[in-house]
Every structure is written in C-alpha cells, then in structure tokens.
Design a protein around this motif. Structure first.
Motif, PDB file in Angstrom:
ATOM      1  N   ASP A 192     -28.426 -13.383 -59.350  1.00 13.61           N
ATOM      2  CA  ASP A 192     -28.441 -12.358 -58.300  1.00 13.61           C
ATOM      3  C   ASP A 192     -27.041 -12.081 -57.753  1.00 13.61           C
ATOM      4  OD1 ASP A 192     -31.166 -12.035 -58.564  1.00 13.61           O
ATOM      5  OD2 ASP A 192     -31.668 -13.344 -56.880  1.00 13.61           O
ATOM      6  N   LEU A 193     -26.309 -13.142 -57.448  1.00 19.19           N
ATOM      7  CA  LEU A 193     -24.954 -12.947 -56.926  1.00 19.19           C
ATOM      8  C   LEU A 193     -24.043 -12.348 -57.999  1.00 19.19           C
ATOM      9  CD1 LEU A 193     -22.888 -13.128 -54.690  1.00 19.19           C
ATOM     10  CD2 LEU A 193     -22.586 -15.568 -55.233  1.00 19.19           C
ATOM     11  N   MET A 194     -24.236 -12.736 -59.250  1.00 17.10           N
ATOM     12  CA  MET A 194     -23.428 -12.166 -60.324  1.00 17.10           C
ATOM     13  C   MET A 194     -23.605 -10.657 -60.399  1.00 17.10           C
ATOM     14  SD  MET A 194     -21.216 -13.979 -61.796  1.00 17.10           S
ATOM     15  CE  MET A 194     -20.804 -12.674 -62.940  1.00 17.10           C
ATOM     16  N   GLU A 195     -24.796 -10.166 -60.161  1.00 19.63           N
ATOM     17  CA  GLU A 195     -25.009  -8.712 -60.153  1.00 19.63           C
ATOM     18  C   GLU A 195     -24.119  -8.055 -59.113  1.00 19.63           C
ATOM     19  OE1 GLU A 195     -29.028  -7.224 -60.010  1.00 19.63           O
ATOM     20  OE2 GLU A 195     -29.718  -8.874 -61.286  1.00 19.63           O
ATOM     21  N   GLY A 196     -24.075  -8.630 -57.913  1.00 20.77           N
ATOM     22  CA  GLY A 196     -23.238  -8.095 -56.846  1.00 20.77           C
ATOM     23  C   GLY A 196     -21.758  -8.189 -57.172  1.00 20.77           C
ATOM     24  N   ILE A 197     -21.357  -9.292 -57.783  1.00 21.88           N
ATOM     25  CA  ILE A 197     -19.956  -9.471 -58.174  1.00 21.88           C
ATOM     26  C   ILE A 197     -19.560  -8.402 -59.191  1.00 21.88           C
ATOM     27  CG2 ILE A 197     -18.388 -10.990 -59.457  1.00 21.88           C
ATOM     28  CD1 ILE A 197     -19.897 -13.370 -58.111  1.00 21.88           C
ATOM     29  N   LEU A 198     -20.369  -8.232 -60.213  1.00 26.62           N
ATOM     30  CA  LEU A 198     -20.032  -7.268 -61.272  1.00 26.62           C
ATOM     31  C   LEU A 198     -20.035  -5.831 -60.760  1.00 26.62           C
ATOM     32  CD1 LEU A 198     -21.860  -8.891 -64.313  1.00 26.62           C
ATOM     33  CD2 LEU A 198     -19.391  -8.825 -63.847  1.00 26.62           C
ATOM     34  N   LEU A 199     -20.822  -5.536 -59.739  1.00 26.19           N
ATOM     35  CA  LEU A 199     -20.814  -4.188 -59.153  1.00 26.19           C
ATOM     36  C   LEU A 199     -19.484  -3.885 -58.473  1.00 26.19           C
ATOM     37  CD1 LEU A 199     -24.408  -3.860 -57.664  1.00 26.19           C
ATOM     38  CD2 LEU A 199     -23.425  -2.567 -59.574  1.00 26.19           C
ATOM     39  N   GLN A 200     -18.771  -4.922 -58.014  1.00 23.13           N
ATOM     40  CA  GLN A 200     -17.496  -4.709 -57.330  1.00 23.13           C
ATOM     41  C   GLN A 200     -16.304  -4.668 -58.287  1.00 23.13           C
ATOM     42  OE1 GLN A 200     -16.681  -7.223 -53.981  1.00 23.13           O
ATOM     43  NE2 GLN A 200     -18.585  -6.700 -52.962  1.00 23.13           N
ATOM     44  N   LEU A 201     -16.522  -5.000 -59.527  1.00 20.52           N
ATOM     45  CA  LEU A 201     -15.423  -5.101 -60.490  1.00 20.52           C
ATOM     46  C   LEU A 201     -15.454  -3.946 -61.489  1.00 20.52           C
ATOM     47  CD1 LEU A 201     -15.760  -8.921 -61.177  1.00 20.52           C
ATOM     48  CD2 LEU A 201     -13.983  -7.785 -59.819  1.00 20.52           C
ATOM     49  N   PRO A 202     -14.280  -3.597 -62.043  1.00 16.15           N
ATOM     50  CA  PRO A 202     -14.259  -2.559 -63.077  1.00 16.15           C
ATOM     51  C   PRO A 202     -15.111  -2.956 -64.288  1.00 16.15           C
ATOM     52  CG  PRO A 202     -12.041  -2.961 -62.253  1.00 16.15           C
ATOM     53  CD  PRO A 202     -12.927  -4.039 -61.682  1.00 16.15           C
ATOM     54  N   VAL A 203     -15.508  -1.978 -65.040  1.00 19.80           N
ATOM     55  CA  VAL A 203     -16.321  -2.184 -66.245  1.00 19.80           C
ATOM     56  C   VAL A 203     -15.614  -3.165 -67.187  1.00 19.80           C
ATOM     57  CG1 VAL A 203     -17.232  -1.030 -68.300  1.00 19.80           C
ATOM     58  CG2 VAL A 203     -17.389   0.088 -66.065  1.00 19.80           C
ATOM     59  N   GLY A 204     -16.385  -4.058 -67.772  1.00 18.70           N
ATOM     60  CA  GLY A 204     -15.860  -4.989 -68.755  1.00 18.70           C
ATOM     61  C   GLY A 204     -15.728  -6.421 -68.267  1.00 18.70           C
ATOM     62  N   TYR A 205     -15.823  -6.641 -66.975  1.00 15.02           N
ATOM     63  CA  TYR A 205     -15.701  -8.001 -66.451  1.00 15.02           C
ATOM     64  C   TYR A 205     -16.882  -8.880 -66.848  1.00 15.02           C
ATOM     65  CZ  TYR A 205     -11.492  -7.670 -63.605  1.00 15.02           C
ATOM     66  OH  TYR A 205     -10.191  -7.571 -63.196  1.00 15.02           O
ATOM     67  N   ASP A 206     -18.003  -8.278 -67.173  1.00 13.48           N
ATOM     68  CA  ASP A 206     -19.153  -9.077 -67.596  1.00 13.48           C
ATOM     69  C   ASP A 206     -18.784  -9.967 -68.775  1.00 13.48           C
ATOM     70  OD1 ASP A 206     -18.892  -6.675 -69.098  1.00 13.48           O
ATOM     71  OD2 ASP A 206     -20.995  -6.733 -69.694  1.00 13.48           O
ATOM     72  N   LEU A 207     -17.933  -9.463 -69.667  1.00 14.96           N
ATOM     73  CA  LEU A 207     -17.499 -10.257 -70.819  1.00 14.96           C
ATOM     74  C   LEU A 207     -16.584 -11.403 -70.405  1.00 14.96           C
ATOM     75  CD1 LEU A 207     -16.851  -7.366 -73.345  1.00 14.96           C
ATOM     76  CD2 LEU A 207     -18.874  -8.829 -73.148  1.00 14.96           C
ATOM     77  N   LEU A 208     -15.737 -11.179 -69.390  1.00 14.78           N
ATOM     78  CA  LEU A 208     -14.859 -12.252 -68.914  1.00 14.78           C
ATOM     79  C   LEU A 208     -15.671 -13.402 -68.312  1.00 14.78           C
ATOM     80  CD1 LEU A 208     -11.892 -10.330 -67.225  1.00 14.78           C
ATOM     81  CD2 LEU A 208     -12.040 -11.231 -69.548  1.00 14.78           C
ATOM     82  N   PHE A 209     -16.795 -13.058 -67.696  1.00 19.49           N
ATOM     83  CA  PHE A 209     -17.670 -14.074 -67.106  1.00 19.49           C
ATOM     84  C   PHE A 209     -18.601 -14.696 -68.150  1.00 19.49           C
ATOM     85  CE2 PHE A 209     -16.554 -11.898 -63.165  1.00 19.49           C
ATOM     86  CZ  PHE A 209     -16.510 -12.928 -62.236  1.00 19.49           C
ATOM     87  N   GLY A 210     -18.557 -14.182 -69.369  1.00 13.77           N
ATOM     88  CA  GLY A 210     -19.452 -14.697 -70.405  1.00 13.77           C
ATOM     89  C   GLY A 210     -20.890 -14.259 -70.192  1.00 13.77           C
TER      90      GLY A 210
END
Length: 129
Positions: A106-124
């Motif tokens: 749940d928190l990861m969803e909020g984190i990724l919403l605040q970051l530019p596209v592509g950070y999901d891959l950096l977080f694995g």
C-alpha cells in the motif's frame, strides 16, 4: 525494521564486503529518495525504517528537480566515492528493494505515485503497463 536487519538485507542484496559499504549505499540512496518524497508518504516510510535512516530520509540531499530513474542512478554514483553508473545501479537496487519490503504494497503505491515513471524497476517492483 531494526538497524541490524535493514543493513543485513542491504548487505546481502548488494553483496557488500562490509557493513560500512552497505551503510554508505543506504545513506546516499535514502538521502536522494527523501528529496523526491513529500508529506505523509515520506513520514510513513520514515516510520518503517531504522531511526538513523529515517532521519536521512527526512533530511534529504537537495534536489533542484525530480530526477528520472537514470539521473537518480547517476546522482547516486556522484555521491559515492569511486562509483560508476553500473555500481550505483547495483547500490540503488539493493537499498530500494529493502525499502520496498519495509514499506509494503500500500505504501509503495503512494511512493511510486510521487516519483517519475520508471522507479518501480529501481525498487524491484515492476508495475503492469
């Protein structure tokens, strides 16, 4: 998450030779990440990290503008003595994958919403297209 557990996970994922190397990577990556997160999301993430790393996240390195994932990796390389873009990408992945585990979905969803596209891959945590 406790200090020892956090550093142990970062150390294992980054295959670092010492706890000092893992700590250095964690401090730089969390300092840069903190510059990109705001408000409740940053506070909630800090609450799930060891106190020392929470303070790094809450008192970030200064970013003049949001960095895309590639520039985030390059900035990490600039802050770590002797790092290259390749080793910095490794550092970022080691730290942010542990952060993602500590954060939860749940928190990861909020984190990724605040970051530019592509950070999901950096977080694995690749997101479906």
């Amino acid at each position: 998450m406790r200090w020892e557990a956090f550093l142990k996970e970062v150390g294992e994922r980054g295959e670092y030779r010492s706890e000092d190397e893992a700590e250095r990577a964690a401090r730089v990556v969390l300092g840069l990440l903190g510059a990109h997160l705001v408000g409740e999301v940053r506070s909630e993430l800090a609450a799930r990290l060891p106190e020392t790393f929470a303070l790094v996240l809450l008192n970030p390195l200064q970013a003049k503008e949001p960095l895309d994932p590639q520039r985030f990796v390059r900035a990490t390389a600039a802050w770590i003595d002797g790092a290259t873009d390749a080793t910095a990408a490794w550092d970022v992945g080691a730290v942010l994958s542990v952060v993602a585990d500590a954060a939860g979905e749940d928190l990861m969803e909020g984190i990724l919403l605040q970051l530019p596209v592509g950070y999901d891959l950096l977080f694995g945590r690749p997101q479906p297209l």
